[in-house]
Enzyme design. Structure first.
Site, mmCIF file in Angstrom:
data_model
loop_
_atom_site.group_PDB
_atom_site.id
_atom_site.type_symbol
_atom_site.label_atom_id
_atom_site.label_comp_id
_atom_site.label_asym_id
_atom_site.label_seq_id
_atom_site.Cartn_x
_atom_site.Cartn_y
_atom_site.Cartn_z
ATOM 1 C CG HIS A 243 41.180 72.055 -10.782
ATOM 2 N ND1 HIS A 243 40.835 72.892 -11.812
ATOM 3 C CD2 HIS A 243 40.341 72.358 -9.760
ATOM 4 C CE1 HIS A 243 39.826 73.671 -11.434
ATOM 5 N NE2 HIS A 243 39.510 73.368 -10.193
HETATM 6 C C1 BDR Z 1 43.839 74.510 -8.078
HETATM 7 O O1 BDR Z 1 43.642 75.217 -6.872
HETATM 8 C C2 BDR Z 1 43.234 74.346 -5.850
HETATM 9 O O2 BDR Z 1 42.104 74.859 -5.237
HETATM 10 C C3 BDR Z 1 43.017 72.987 -6.484
HETATM 11 O O3 BDR Z 1 43.446 71.969 -5.606
HETATM 12 C C4 BDR Z 1 43.851 73.040 -7.733
HETATM 13 O O4 BDR Z 1 45.177 72.630 -7.483
HETATM 14 C C5 BDR Z 1 42.767 74.922 -9.083
HETATM 15 O O5 BDR Z 1 42.844 76.284 -9.318
#
Ligand code: BDR
Ligand code: CA
Length: 313
Positions: A243
């Site tokens: 992400h």
């Molecule tokens: C986001 O939530 C976190 O768990 C990850 O680091 C990312 O920033 C994805 O939904």
């Protein structure tokens, strides 16, 4: 062109870690002024520690790392150990950091940095809940106009949610903070799940990280090995979505991403859809556009960039 000055606001998190590594490996395009930790994936004490572990892994102990807000503006903290493990950075065995935290609060660092630089020359890169950024905007409204851009990971439209059926984790944890940021008038670029769920580390791509045969290459491969079990089980996907590195990749190669400039509002009231990013993708309202909401990524281009840059560390 001079590198873009950025502050990375983060809650590491394996994918946060890779985002930080990518930025630190790209000094021609990105000048990391500091890293600010926020509570999110794990409590603040751990995110502030993990941010330093990652800077040390990259060999960049000169980067100031500040601790910020330890809970959302109006709510108890929700964490994601079920995704990231107990430490937030489960997977590789990495030494505890030797570098100390920088003195002072992350929010004050954000305010002072924006005031100290020419207007429009510092970009904020939030990779976690937006608590630090919203607190800075509330405390010092004059800084909003000085922000060059906010490039953030958060939200979803077509993918809807990951922590609830309707909401993505970063926005869900602190919807009031997200609401403040999206209404602030700052230029915003959003990397939602719609994009990040296409940036999957397939076994072949993870082998490429491992084949770098460096401390960083092995650490990233091991982080991904750990992190991927969650999405594989949940979505039946081929690997873990990276992400947060979409944010730092955008600063280096914006042409890898495409999206629409649209209106995005945050749901802060409904119990059922709390933290939803109500994105007017189809432009069916007359609400003014306030964000560049990405919809597509050249996934192979993204991984080629990542592999090439991680090889430098
Ligand atoms: C986001 O939530 C976190 O768990 C990850 O680091 C990312 O920033 C994805 O939904
Ligand atoms: Ca994150």
């Amino acid at each position: 062109m001079a590198p873009r000055k950025i502050i990375i606001d983060t809650d590491p998190g394996q994918d946060d870690a890779v985002a930080i590594l990518l930025a630190l490996a790209s000094p021609e395009e990105v000048d990391v002024l500091g890293v600010t930790a926020v509570a999110g994936n794990v409590p603040l004490e751990l995110t502030a520690k993990n941010a330093r572990i990652v800077c040390e892994l990259a060999g960049h102990t000169q980067i100031p790392v500040y601790a910020g807000c330890d809970r959302p503006l109006n709510r108890p903290l929700v964490t994601a150990e079920h995704v990231h493990g107990k430490t937030g950075l489960d997977g590789p065995v990495l030494p505890d950091p030797e570098m100390p935290l920088a003195e002072g609060h992350a929010v004050d660092f954000i305010i002072e940095t924006l005031r100290a630089h020419d207007p429009g020359t510092v970009t904020l890169c939030p990779l976690g809940p937006l608590t630090n950024i919203a607190t800075a905007f509330q405390k010092a409204p004059d800084i909003v106009d000085r922000v060059q851009e906010i490039v953030l990971m958060g939200g979803a439209y077509f993918e809807v949610g990951n922590i609830t059926p309707a909401a993505e984790f970063n926005i869900y944890v602190d919807p009031e903070a997200a609401d403040i940021v999206f209404k602030s008038g700052a230029h915003i670029v959003v990397m939602p799940l719609d994009v990040t769920h296409d940036a999957l580390v397939t076994p072949h791509r993870n082998d490429a990280f491992r084949a770098l045969d460096s401390k960083v290459g092995h650490a990233v491969a091991e982080m991904t090995d750990f992190f991927e079990r969650f999405d594989k089980e949940k979505y039946g996907s081929e690997g873990a979505p990276l992400h947060d590195p979409c944010v730092t990749a955008y600063l280096i190669r914006p042409e890898l991403f495409s999206g629409r400039h649209i209106n995005v509002e945050i749901e802060t009231q409904s119990e059922l859809t709390l933290g939803m990013t109500v994105a007017d993708w189809w432009r069916v309202t007359d609400r003014a556009p306030n964000a560049m909401f990405m919809g597509d990524v050249d996934a192979q281009g993204f991984f080629d960039l990542l592999t090439e840059r991680l090889a430098r560390l």
